[in-house]
Write a protein that holds these residues in place. Structure first.
Motif, PDB file in Angstrom:
ATOM      1  N   ILE A  51       1.160  -1.549   0.116  1.00  0.00           N
ATOM      2  CA  ILE A  51      -0.038  -0.351  -0.300  1.00  0.00           C
ATOM      3  C   ILE A  51       1.028   1.309  -0.209  1.00  0.00           C
ATOM      4  N   PHE A 261      -3.216  -6.079   5.989  1.00  0.00           N
ATOM      5  CA  PHE A 261      -3.103  -4.420   6.476  1.00  0.00           C
ATOM      6  C   PHE A 261      -2.402  -3.915   7.724  1.00  0.00           C
TER       7      PHE A 261
ATOM      8  N   GLU B  92      -4.215   1.338  12.455  1.00  0.00           N
ATOM      9  CA  GLU B  92      -2.768   0.547  10.437  1.00  0.00           C
ATOM     10  C   GLU B  92      -3.287   0.419   9.789  1.00  0.00           C
ATOM     11  N   ASN B  96      -3.474   2.134   6.221  1.00  0.00           N
ATOM     12  CA  ASN B  96      -3.049   2.165   5.387  1.00  0.00           C
ATOM     13  C   ASN B  96      -4.160   2.148   4.680  1.00  0.00           C
ATOM     14  N   VAL B  99      -4.450   5.870   2.622  1.00  0.00           N
ATOM     15  CA  VAL B  99      -3.479   5.905   1.960  1.00  0.00           C
ATOM     16  C   VAL B  99      -3.827   4.903   0.270  1.00  0.00           C
ATOM     17  N   MET B 114       5.579   1.104  10.131  1.00  0.00           N
ATOM     18  CA  MET B 114       4.702   1.845   8.882  1.00  0.00           C
ATOM     19  C   MET B 114       4.785   2.996   8.706  1.00  0.00           C
ATOM     20  N   ARG B 117       7.801   3.259   5.880  1.00  0.00           N
ATOM     21  CA  ARG B 117       7.563   2.059   4.531  1.00  0.00           C
ATOM     22  C   ARG B 117       7.316   3.689   4.226  1.00  0.00           C
ATOM     23  N   LEU B 118       6.271   3.952   4.540  1.00  0.00           N
ATOM     24  CA  LEU B 118       5.172   5.203   3.708  1.00  0.00           C
ATOM     25  C   LEU B 118       6.739   6.535   3.594  1.00  0.00           C
ATOM     26  N   GLN B 121       8.514   5.371   0.588  1.00  0.00           N
ATOM     27  CA  GLN B 121       6.865   5.866  -0.851  1.00  0.00           C
ATOM     28  C   GLN B 121       7.094   6.924  -0.979  1.00  0.00           C
ATOM     29  N   LYS B 123       5.197   9.827   1.083  1.00  0.00           N
ATOM     30  CA  LYS B 123       4.201   9.764   1.313  1.00  0.00           C
ATOM     31  C   LYS B 123       3.574  10.634   2.694  1.00  0.00           C
ATOM     32  N   ASP B 423       8.259  -5.165  11.251  1.00  0.00           N
ATOM     33  CA  ASP B 423       6.847  -6.236  10.902  1.00  0.00           C
ATOM     34  C   ASP B 423       7.560  -7.708  10.906  1.00  0.00           C
TER      35      ASP B 423
END
Lengths: 303, 467
Positions: A51, A261, B92, B96, B99, B114, B117-118, B121, B123, B423
């Motif tokens: 995502i 998720f 989360e 998710n 997003v 998270m 990760r974002l 990316q 974000k 994770d």
């Protein structure tokens, strides 16, 4: 084709048009909310989409990863274990209660309502209730066992007992199967029972040679829907155990949900979903194959 | 590849606008004052109103304080309106979904892994370029930043927290035992800790674990409660004993080293050998909160986070705070969820302002009432600044040494906030910790089996940077 079409009267055309129009909401719903996402998820399953990122096509890599994914196999076996335990138990209890509730007793509809009630309790509420029932120190189950002088269990807290505990809990949802069994029992022809009585047969013979064979289509139906339903068990793991202890209750759908998720790995989660779909298809197919041997239909070829 | 493009346009009638319209209609009917305020800001602004969304989780108490903070922000910034998105559960999942649907909020809380990760990316806003404009942003405790590259940080913790040794004073008084030290230099050794816990553990007949006839199945009061599944509660003991969870390169797991095995065996022994701590079974998975357990003397001591102070002070317990027991060097874990600015924001400048505002002790009550500790170094070292948040009824007298000094001198950031691939590592680590907790196998066996599995997942640390 043309000849056939012209045979429809104006009335017939009108009816068929309206029929299609009125069925459209259901058809559209099926296309948009079921078939659409299924096709989309199939394409996602061929990508590495997380995502927020840009998906890139990786072919069957997700499926290859799965072969070596310990948690995939673990979750599949845990789910299969649960299904093998919960489905037969649910069928037996549902069937037994349907037989009892098919007797002519006073307050019949009251009893039927009471036995159906647990099915109406929201899944999460009953899960929370069962957490208390399973509490090893002061829960209902262990208190009863202790008073009866029987050995107690750690229930949800031990790797060995957690799935059996959830199987016991699943019988709580026998209501739906029971109602279908009841409907089936109503359809067993009276005259067959009378025939057994005339031949000198008792209750057991009536059950063994009339009720059971006549009920096999209903049993089969409940078996198939039960298997499909339990393969998708989720609430128990989500609310009660979070997949623990040591992944002993990591049900497939819970693992899929977590992958999608919390790890946000949508591509891999879609692949997991498709594999589950295939597994359920295969199991259902095998059940139907096997059904020819034991399911009795009064009208030959009605299967 | 501009962030705006990825997030997509947000013009026209968005669902948010429709919702607000509905809210406005209801608000007009209910609160005339609010409606007046609204028209005022419409008239005052230059025609462009700034609408922000702030997404967060927390208790209902935190919700109240955050909403009050957002109201203050609106008052101080004419024309700005902030919509709180309170999401207490499945945070989360919700982030998710937002997003994936290109509707992220402007500013919000964020789980560490998270966030990385974002951020990678694109974000999340890189806050490093803002350090010049907002110099105080560069003066936070070094361990509270989330760096994901050179000169790249997606933010800091929302607030700071450390692990502490909470205790019920009445339980100590009844047992006639000295209270835990509130000064790191006087921290208990592990043996003293176990001895004390032993004196504070009582079965239904009032017998202690070292007395004959003690019934470990029916314990009324446990000496201590701690969590094996929750890493911040034990990683500090590893460091105290001279190891860490993984090596400095972040490529080798050290949980099978003798030092680590000792720590975990000691934790397991608290439950199954000394019977001074509740097993997961005895605790139950819907056990009351730590403050309630301390209040009811179900437990006498608890290893738990600083955030407990809010609930403790609310429930009028006669409690104290001590430093954790120590092996070789005193050590505690410092941790906190992240706060971030989303790069899809239509008003990035205002969003950064809100980011700075939302955890500023000048505007947020949560520091004075015990839930949060500040991020800026001055609140730990400058006496006036220290007093500004700890001189009150909520913070006990020992707080300065047991928490403030302890944090500055002995706190190390939780490994989970800086390790890559966390994770996946968590998915392997948690089941093993559960096995240690159930006590069927000695810690050494479990950790020896676990270590190669973690090694296979290790991808190094995220960087840190000197400011």
């Amino acid at each position: 084709m043309a000849a056939k079409k012209s045979r429809l009267s104006g009335q017939g055309r009108l009816e068929s048009r309206w029929g299609i129009i009125l069925a459209m909401p259901a058809i559209l719903g099926f296309l948009i909310f079921t078939i659409g996402p299924m096709i989309a998820s199939f394409f996602f399953s061929l990508t590495d989409w997380t995502i927020g990122g840009r998906p890139s096509f990786i072919g069957l890599d997700n499926y290859r990863t799965m072969v070596k994914d310990e948690l995939f196999w673990k979750s599949l076996s845990v789910t299969a274990y649960y299904t093998v335990g919960a489905v037969p138990l649910g069928l037996i209890i549902g069937f037994a209660l349907a037989l009892l509730l098919n007797q002519r007793v006073r307050g019949l509809s009251l009893w039927r309502t009471i036995y159906y009630l647990p099915t109406l309790v929201p899944a999460v509420a009953s899960a929370v209730l069962w957490i208390w029932i399973f509490n090893p120190d002061f829960g209902l189950l262990n208190s009863l066992l202790r008073q009866a002088g029987l050995p107690t269990s750690q229930w949800l807290y031990s790797e060995e007992a957690v799935v059996p505990s959830l199987i016991i809990m699943s019988t709580w949802g026998f209501g739906n199967a029971m109602v279908i069994f009841l409907a089936g029992l109503q359809g067993v022809p009276r005259h067959l029972y009378e025939a057994v009585s005339i031949d000198g047969g008792g209750a057991w013979q009536r059950f063994r040679h009339v009720t059971l064979p006549m009920m096999t289509p209903t049993i089969f139906y409940n078996l198939v829907t039960g298997v499909i339903g339990t393969f998708q068990v989720f609430n128990q793991a989500y609310v009660m155990t979070q997949g623990g202890p040591n992944n002993a209750s990591l049900f497939y759908i819970y693992y899929l949900y977590r992958t999608a998720f919390t790890e946000s790995a949508m591509g891999y989660a879609s692949a997991l979903a498709w594999v589950l779909f295939m597994v359920i298809m295969l199991v259902t197919f095998l059940l139907f194959q096997n059904a020819r041997r034991w399911v009795y239909y009064e009208m030959a070829g009605a299967r | 590849m501009s962030p705006r493009m990825i997030t997509g346009p947000r013009n026209g009638w968005s669902r948010r606008d429709l919702l607000r319209l509905g809210g406005l209609a209801a608000g007009v009917a209910a609160v005339p004052g609010l409606a007046a305020c609204n028209s005022d800001s419409d008239g005052g602004g230059s025609g462009e109103s700034v609408d922000l969304q702030f997404m967060y989780w927390g208790s209902t108490f935190e919700q109240k304080a955050i909403n009050a903070m957002l109201k203050q922000f609106e008052q101080k910034n004419k024309g700005a309106s902030v919509k709180p998105l309170y999401t207490p559960n499945d945070y989360e999942t919700k982030v998710n979904t937002l997003v994936a649907g290109n509707r992220p909020p402007d500013v919000g809380y964020m789980g560490g892994s998270m966030g990385y990760r974002l951020a990678e990316q694109g974000k999340l806003v890189n806050l490093f370029p803002y350090f010049d404009k907002y110099p105080e942003l560069a003066k936070r405790l070094p361990g509270t930043y989330f760096w994901h590259g050179k000169d790249k940080t997606f933010g800091t913790q929302t607030a700071n927290e450390v692990m502490l040794l909470w205790h019920s004073k009445p339980a100590f008084k009844d047992a006639g035992v000295d209270l835990p030290p509130a000064d790191a230099s006087k921290a208990w050794s592990w043996d003293t800790f176990v001895e004390t816990a032993n004196k504070l553990t009582l079965d239904q007949n009032g017998k202690r674990p070292d007395e004959s006839g003690f019934d470990p199945k029916r314990i009324r009061q446990f000496g201590v409660s701690t969590s094996i599944q929750y890493a911040p509660a034990w990683e500090c003991f590893l460091r105290s004993n001279g190891v860490d969870v993984v090596d400095e390169a972040g490529k080798k797991c050290l949980l099978d080293t003798p030092e680590a095995v000792t720590v975990f065996q000691n934790l397991q022994d608290l439950m199954y050998k000394h019977h001074v701590a509740p097993t997961p079974v005895q605790l139950g998975n819907n056990a009351p909160a730590t403050n309630v357990q301390l209040q009811t003397k179900r437990i006498a001591m608890a290893i738990d986070g600083q955030w407990m102070l809010l609930d403790m002070s609310q429930s009028k317990i006669d409690f104290g705070i001590g430093v954790l027991p120590s092996y070789q060097e005193p050590s505690t874990t410092q941790l906190g969820g992240a706060s971030v600015v989303f790069s899809g924001s239509k008003h990035p400048e205002e969003a950064v302002e809100l980011f700075l505002f939302h955890n500023d002790p000048k505007y947020v009550e949560l520091f004075k009432n015990g839930l949060w500790m500040p991020l800026e170094m001055k609140y730990y070292t400058d006496p006036a600044a220290v007093d500004s948040w700890i001189k009150n009824d909520v913070h006990p007298p020992e707080y300065k040494t047991a928490v403030v000094d302890y944090t500055v001198n002995h706190a190390t950031t939780a490994f989970g906030q800086r390790l890559k691939n966390m994770d996946k590592i968590g998915n392997v680590l948690t089941p093993a910790l559960q096995q240690i907790e159930t006590g069927k196998q000695p810690a050494k066996e479990i950790l020896t089996a676990l270590t190669p599995k973690i090694d296979a997942l290790l991808q190094g640390w995220y960087p840190t940077q000197k400011l």
